[in-house]
Design a protein around this motif. Structure first.
Motif, mmCIF file in Angstrom:
data_model
loop_
_atom_site.group_PDB
_atom_site.id
_atom_site.type_symbol
_atom_site.label_atom_id
_atom_site.label_comp_id
_atom_site.label_asym_id
_atom_site.label_seq_id
_atom_site.Cartn_x
_atom_site.Cartn_y
_atom_site.Cartn_z
ATOM 1 N N PHE A 16 -12.395 -22.542 -11.191
ATOM 2 C CA PHE A 16 -12.152 -22.201 -9.769
ATOM 3 C C PHE A 16 -11.292 -20.904 -10.211
ATOM 4 N N ALA A 17 -11.257 -19.833 -9.313
ATOM 5 C CA ALA A 17 -10.801 -18.491 -9.425
ATOM 6 C C ALA A 17 -10.433 -18.189 -7.989
ATOM 7 N N MET A 18 -9.410 -17.240 -7.906
ATOM 8 C CA MET A 18 -9.061 -16.691 -6.566
ATOM 9 C C MET A 18 -9.397 -15.569 -6.542
ATOM 10 N N ILE A 19 -10.398 -15.199 -5.410
ATOM 11 C CA ILE A 19 -10.885 -13.866 -4.941
ATOM 12 C C ILE A 19 -10.319 -13.406 -3.731
ATOM 13 N N ASP A 20 -9.883 -11.916 -3.425
ATOM 14 C CA ASP A 20 -9.376 -11.500 -2.254
ATOM 15 C C ASP A 20 -10.180 -10.424 -1.427
ATOM 16 N N PRO A 21 -10.692 -11.281 -0.447
ATOM 17 C CA PRO A 21 -11.374 -10.439 0.608
ATOM 18 C C PRO A 21 -10.325 -9.805 1.414
ATOM 19 N N ILE A 22 -10.743 -9.302 2.558
ATOM 20 C CA ILE A 22 -9.851 -8.356 3.489
ATOM 21 C C ILE A 22 -9.711 -9.388 4.728
ATOM 22 N N VAL A 23 -8.522 -9.322 5.375
ATOM 23 C CA VAL A 23 -8.043 -10.144 6.651
ATOM 24 C C VAL A 23 -7.467 -8.732 7.686
#
Length: 146
Positions: A135-142
């Motif tokens: 698993f990896a943590m990815i950062d989309p926009i909120v």
């Protein structure tokens, strides 16, 4: 008797806080959604869709690499061979994921900058994404507010 009344008072306080908070929030006034804000929000959604496409591409690549690793590991005779295969697989998948993180981080920074210029308050939100066996943590926009 004292315990029952204490519980009733605590319950009443909790209910007042929950109901009172929404009443206070209802009084806040947000700006209207102008065409410029709508266009900026659409741009944010497009950035998030581009990030999803990048994630899907790397997921597919990591699945292919994992299948190849499993096939090769099944035919390996010695543990040292399996360790070499895993080390090579691990290096390739980690490189893919790190490249994806760097790409999506830049996409997020650019999208947030454009949103800020349009008057939209945003933040990145880390999302857990599965890649083959990790698993990896990815950062989309909120979008927070405008």
């Amino acid at each position: 008797m004292f315990k029952k009344s204490l519980v009733a008072v605590l319950f009443s306080l909790i209910m007042a806080m929950v109901l009172g908070t929404s009443a206070f929030a209802a009084g806040s006034v947000e700006k209207e959604e102008t065409p410029a804000i709508t266009a900026a929000i659409d741009a944010i959604h497009q950035v998030n869709m581009d990030i999803e496409a990048e994630i899907k591409l790397v997921q597919d690549q990591s699945d292919v690499l994992f299948a190849a690793y499993e096939k090769a590991a099944a035919t390996a005779d010695h543990v040292s061979e399996k360790n070499k295969l895993y080390s090579s697989y691990n290096k390739e998948v980690n490189a893919l994921i790190n490249e994806l993180k760097a790409t999506t981080r830049e996409m997020t920074k650019t999208g947030m900058k454009n949103a800020r210029e349009a008057g939209i308050n945003t933040r990145p939100e880390l999302v857990r994404v599965e890649f083959a066996d990790r698993f990896a943590m990815i950062d989309p926009i909120v979008v927070i507010a405008w």
